[in-house]
Scaffold this active site. Structure first.
Site, PDB file in Angstrom:
ATOM      1  N   SER A  60       0.852  -1.188   0.000  1.00  0.00           N
ATOM      2  CA  SER A  60       0.000   0.000   0.000  1.00  0.00           C
ATOM      3  C   SER A  60       0.880   1.228   0.000  1.00  0.00           C
ATOM      4  O   SER A  60       1.779   1.342   0.837  1.00  0.00           O
ATOM      5  CB  SER A  60      -0.921   0.019   1.223  1.00  0.00           C
ATOM      6  OG  SER A  60      -1.498   1.298   1.394  1.00  0.00           O
ATOM      7  N   SER A 113      -0.053   4.556   0.533  1.00  0.00           N
ATOM      8  CA  SER A 113      -0.316   5.465   1.652  1.00  0.00           C
ATOM      9  C   SER A 113       0.194   4.866   2.960  1.00  0.00           C
ATOM     10  O   SER A 113       0.739   5.581   3.812  1.00  0.00           O
ATOM     11  CB  SER A 113      -1.810   5.778   1.753  1.00  0.00           C
ATOM     12  OG  SER A 113      -2.564   4.631   2.053  1.00  0.00           O
TER      13      SER A 113
END
Length: 342
Positions: free
Chosen positions: A90, A92
């Protein structure tokens, strides 16, 4: 205060998307690799439920577990826990983890730039952090290889009819739709409709198109729907709007780093981007991630790109999640008003 469990968390967000980081109170899960450890976390669900379910969590929250790295090059490793998945990577969350490691003093900071190697469940990612006055001001992440698997694929969605979509991977798997063709301007007031429709499109794409990672046979589903805005030329390369619908029905507050990587892979496959080109994506709240194609590569003979993404992260608090021995909901709870039908 009584507690039979105390989990120490540093809370953070990356361009608006929450990515809390567990820094203590949890032993590393079993597994010879970080991927195997993440599969144990996904299958066991005890920690996921404790930190993601209400009353401690919520549909808006991602939580990352720091674990000792398995790879000799890495300084740290982490397992990503999202509302409905435990993914390979991921963007973020990588930015949140790097921010917590540096701003929280877990890894020494070097100004003006600190270099880290982090181990995600899907593989190594190299991080470059621009640092000043004790703050990691911008995080650059060399992401996992990104690639397109289907371009202009037909998809039937109940209530919408026939759509033309792309399927791509940028550290996680996406069905990509044309936001404007579906009547979306990618503004804040559209978040509810994008979230609900995106889940329907993702479910339809899994049923009709599916996904297969060329090197990881265990990752065989589409996680998200990216509503891709039109491209325009900016001062620093291409610019676009982006909104990603996350199961069970929310919109990413950030532009989503894996989605940016996946879209660059699609644009590269179409000849719209080449090595060295940049793409900036803007979220519904106006935050941005920058993306660059660093080069080309292959995965099991499948053409791919080496993407870099960048964004900013901030620490928002320090928490100790506790469990009273008399709490009747030790694993928390979910209701369909926010979590959707299950």
């Amino acid at each position: 205060m009584r507690s039979v469990k105390t989990v120490h968390v540093i809370s953070a967000h990356a361009e608006g998307e929450v990515g809390d980081v567990i820094v203590g109170g949890v032993l590393p899960p079993p597994g010879e690799t970080v991927w195997e450890q993440s599969r144990w976390i996904a299958g066991d669900e005890t920690l996921r439920n404790f930190v993601l379910n209400e009353p401690r969590g919520g549909v808006f929250r991602h939580v990352n577990l720091l674990v000792p790295p398995k790879h000799p090059e890495a300084q740290a490793a982490w397992i990503i826990m999202e509302p409905e998945d435990t993914p390979p990577m991921s963007g973020s969350n990588a930015i949140c983890v790097a921010t917590v490691l540096l701003d929280g003093g877990l890894v020494p900071m070097q100004e003006p730039e600190t270099h880290l190697v982090l181990e995600a469940p899907g593989g190594l990612v190299r991080v470059r952090a621009a640092c000043r006055n004790g703050k990691a001001e911008r995080i650059f992440v060399q992401n996992l290889p990104a690639f397109a698997t289907r371009l202009d694929a037909p998809l039937e969605v109940a209530g919408l009819g026939a759509l033309t979509v792309d399927i791509a991977y940028g550290g996680d798997s996406f069905v990509i739709v044309d936001a404007a063709a579906l009547g979306f301007a990618l503004s804040e007031d559209e978040a509810h409709d994008i979230a609900r429709l995106g889940v329907r499109i993702t479910n339809a794409a899994n049923a009709q198109l599916g996904f297969a990672h060329p090197e990881n046979p265990e990752w065989r589903h589409i996680s998200f729907c990216l509503f891709a805005g039109p491209l325009k030329e900016g001062a620093d390369g291409l610019e676009t709007g982006a909104a990603v619908a996350i199961q069970p029905g929310k919109v990413d507050r950030s532009p989503t780093g894996t989605a940016l990587s996946a879209r660059m892979a699609v644009l590269h496959a179409r000849g719209r981007m080449k090595t060295g080109d940049r793409l900036t994506a803007r979220s519904l709240i106006g935050s941005t991630f920058g993306g660059t194609i660093l080069g080309e590569t292959t995965l099991a003979g499948h053409p791919a790109i080496r993407p870099e993404l960048s964004g900013r992260g901030w620490i928002t608090g320090i928490h100790q999640h506790m469990l009273d021995p008399d709490d009747p909901w030790p694993q928390g709870y979910r209701l369909s008003d926010t979590w959707g039908a299950r």
